[in-house]
Motif scaffolding. Structure first.
Motif, PDB file in Angstrom:
ATOM      1  N   MET A 144       0.576  -1.123   0.206  1.00  0.00           N
ATOM      2  CA  MET A 144       1.039  -0.165  -0.363  1.00  0.00           C
ATOM      3  C   MET A 144       0.802   1.168  -0.223  1.00  0.00           C
ATOM      4  O   MET A 144       0.700   2.556  -0.541  1.00  0.00           O
ATOM      5  N   LEU A 145       1.732   1.260   1.084  1.00  0.00           N
ATOM      6  CA  LEU A 145       2.816   2.366   0.903  1.00  0.00           C
ATOM      7  C   LEU A 145       3.468   2.675  -0.453  1.00  0.00           C
ATOM      8  O   LEU A 145       3.772   4.092  -0.996  1.00  0.00           O
ATOM      9  N   LEU A 146       4.345   1.356  -1.462  1.00  0.00           N
ATOM     10  CA  LEU A 146       4.336   2.234  -2.544  1.00  0.00           C
ATOM     11  C   LEU A 146       3.489   2.107  -3.308  1.00  0.00           C
ATOM     12  O   LEU A 146       4.298   2.717  -4.491  1.00  0.00           O
ATOM     13  N   ASN A 147       2.629   1.727  -3.395  1.00  0.00           N
ATOM     14  CA  ASN A 147       1.320   2.266  -4.633  1.00  0.00           C
ATOM     15  C   ASN A 147       0.532   3.774  -4.033  1.00  0.00           C
ATOM     16  O   ASN A 147       0.608   4.281  -4.973  1.00  0.00           O
ATOM     17  N   VAL A 148       0.950   4.207  -3.508  1.00  0.00           N
ATOM     18  CA  VAL A 148       0.739   5.403  -2.528  1.00  0.00           C
ATOM     19  C   VAL A 148       1.561   6.775  -3.170  1.00  0.00           C
ATOM     20  O   VAL A 148       1.916   7.303  -4.363  1.00  0.00           O
ATOM     21  N   TRP A 149       3.242   6.283  -2.700  1.00  0.00           N
ATOM     22  CA  TRP A 149       4.172   7.061  -3.692  1.00  0.00           C
ATOM     23  C   TRP A 149       4.686   6.631  -4.990  1.00  0.00           C
ATOM     24  O   TRP A 149       5.298   7.791  -5.970  1.00  0.00           O
ATOM     25  N   GLY A 150       4.416   5.406  -5.516  1.00  0.00           N
ATOM     26  CA  GLY A 150       5.011   4.794  -6.400  1.00  0.00           C
ATOM     27  C   GLY A 150       3.383   5.127  -8.027  1.00  0.00           C
ATOM     28  O   GLY A 150       3.873   5.217  -9.130  1.00  0.00           O
ATOM     29  N   LEU A 151       2.899   5.388  -7.534  1.00  0.00           N
ATOM     30  CA  LEU A 151       1.588   5.584  -8.495  1.00  0.00           C
ATOM     31  C   LEU A 151       0.094   6.322  -8.147  1.00  0.00           C
ATOM     32  O   LEU A 151       0.384   7.262  -8.906  1.00  0.00           O
ATOM     33  N   ILE A 152       0.096   6.901  -7.037  1.00  0.00           N
ATOM     34  CA  ILE A 152      -1.176   7.453  -6.811  1.00  0.00           C
ATOM     35  C   ILE A 152      -0.667   8.765  -6.521  1.00  0.00           C
ATOM     36  O   ILE A 152      -1.263   9.824  -7.022  1.00  0.00           O
ATOM     37  N   LYS A 170      -3.576  13.165 -18.677  1.00  0.00           N
ATOM     38  CA  LYS A 170      -4.167  13.273 -17.549  1.00  0.00           C
ATOM     39  C   LYS A 170      -5.096  12.463 -17.604  1.00  0.00           C
ATOM     40  O   LYS A 170      -5.339  11.520 -16.058  1.00  0.00           O
ATOM     41  N   ALA A 171      -6.002  11.749 -18.910  1.00  0.00           N
ATOM     42  CA  ALA A 171      -6.637  10.912 -18.986  1.00  0.00           C
ATOM     43  C   ALA A 171      -5.826   9.227 -17.530  1.00  0.00           C
ATOM     44  O   ALA A 171      -6.369   8.506 -17.339  1.00  0.00           O
ATOM     45  N   LYS A 172      -5.297   9.571 -18.934  1.00  0.00           N
ATOM     46  CA  LYS A 172      -3.876   7.906 -18.345  1.00  0.00           C
ATOM     47  C   LYS A 172      -4.093   7.781 -16.451  1.00  0.00           C
ATOM     48  O   LYS A 172      -3.980   6.547 -15.952  1.00  0.00           O
ATOM     49  N   ALA A 173      -3.045   9.134 -16.636  1.00  0.00           N
ATOM     50  CA  ALA A 173      -3.928   9.309 -15.101  1.00  0.00           C
ATOM     51  C   ALA A 173      -4.431   9.005 -13.797  1.00  0.00           C
ATOM     52  O   ALA A 173      -4.342   8.609 -12.489  1.00  0.00           O
ATOM     53  N   ARG A 174      -5.914   9.322 -14.125  1.00  0.00           N
ATOM     54  CA  ARG A 174      -6.439   9.426 -13.709  1.00  0.00           C
ATOM     55  C   ARG A 174      -7.598   7.841 -13.280  1.00  0.00           C
ATOM     56  O   ARG A 174      -7.240   7.357 -12.393  1.00  0.00           O
ATOM     57  N   LYS A 175      -7.215   7.250 -14.246  1.00  0.00           N
ATOM     58  CA  LYS A 175      -7.445   5.666 -14.132  1.00  0.00           C
ATOM     59  C   LYS A 175      -6.593   5.048 -13.772  1.00  0.00           C
ATOM     60  O   LYS A 175      -6.831   4.288 -12.758  1.00  0.00           O
ATOM     61  N   VAL A 176      -5.296   5.047 -13.761  1.00  0.00           N
ATOM     62  CA  VAL A 176      -4.000   4.712 -12.548  1.00  0.00           C
ATOM     63  C   VAL A 176      -3.969   4.862 -10.815  1.00  0.00           C
ATOM     64  O   VAL A 176      -3.975   4.187 -10.807  1.00  0.00           O
ATOM     65  N   ALA A 177      -4.344   6.304 -11.031  1.00  0.00           N
ATOM     66  CA  ALA A 177      -4.739   6.826  -9.802  1.00  0.00           C
ATOM     67  C   ALA A 177      -5.607   6.396  -8.924  1.00  0.00           C
ATOM     68  O   ALA A 177      -5.831   5.402  -7.986  1.00  0.00           O
ATOM     69  N   LEU A 178      -7.096   6.171 -10.010  1.00  0.00           N
ATOM     70  CA  LEU A 178      -8.035   5.325  -9.160  1.00  0.00           C
ATOM     71  C   LEU A 178      -8.348   4.041  -9.013  1.00  0.00           C
ATOM     72  O   LEU A 178      -8.164   3.417  -7.715  1.00  0.00           O
TER      73      LEU A 178
END
Length: 204
Positions: A144-152, A170-178
């Motif tokens: 979860m920590l790696l997801n926060v900093w590496g993806l979200i 931005k559209a791609k970033a929204r999907k990855v962050a979500l």
């Protein structure tokens, strides 16, 4: 610094009150260990507080903010979500990502010193006997920590305009962050179960 009108004042007041209550309870309860700085107890307390902040914001994002922004986008005659993305999201994400670091660091500290030997951290991450439950929780928290900093956070910076990005990016970033946030939401429930289950037993 007023405790009821400023965030900083409220945070300071909360910790001062907790320390005062700890001193009162420790000096009045029969059988208490006596006053002293118990570093692993302090660490466990900070681990719980920072964990509540981290997971609380994770739940806020997934259960409240993201669905609300979806509704705001769909409401063509409404005020939109610009206020949330400009004023709320950056501040919430600051607390979110640093609470994740504080939670992981205090959790690692407790694994190193809270079980009587630094070997406990090694045993937990290798899922050795006696440390399997807490080890699974530690692995889930680490993912979860790696997801926060590496993806979200990396993708939220594009969404919020902190770093330049095209509309397509931005559209791609929204999907990855979500998706990364939803993965963390899903992992958080068994993670919390394992964290509590090490000392208090698993529910099933």
């Amino acid at each position: 610094m007023h405790p009821l009108t400023t965030v900083r004042g409220a945070i300071i007041s909360a910790f001062v009150l907790a320390i005062v209550l700890s001193v009162i309870l420790t000096t009045t309860i029969v059988g208490a260990d006596g006053l002293g700085l118990h570093h692993t107890r302090i660490d466990r307390w900070l681990h719980i507080v920072s964990g509540v902040m981290w997971i609380g914001l994770l739940y806020y994002f997934n259960v409240v903010q993201v669905p609300a922004l979806g509704d705001a986008t769909a409401d063509k005659g409404g005020p939109g979500g610009a206020g949330i993305t400009k004023y709320v999201a950056p501040r919430a994400l600051w607390w979110f990502r640093w609470a994740s670091v504080a939670t992981w660091v205090t959790g690692a500290y407790f694994l190193l010193f809270g079980y009587g030997s630094p070997v406990a951290m090694h045993k937990a991450f290798l899922l050795q006997e006696g440390f399997v439950t807490i080890g699974v929780g530690a692995w889930l928290g680490t993912i979860m920590l790696l997801n926060v900093w590496g993806l979200i956070w990396r993708n939220q910076k594009k969404i919020l305009g902190i770093v330049p990005a095209t509309d397509e990016e931005k559209a791609k970033a929204r999907k990855v962050a979500l998706y990364a946030s939803r993965v963390n939401f899903i992992l958080s429930v068994p993670m919390l179960m394992c964290m509590g289950g090490q000392s208090h037993g698993l529910p099933f």
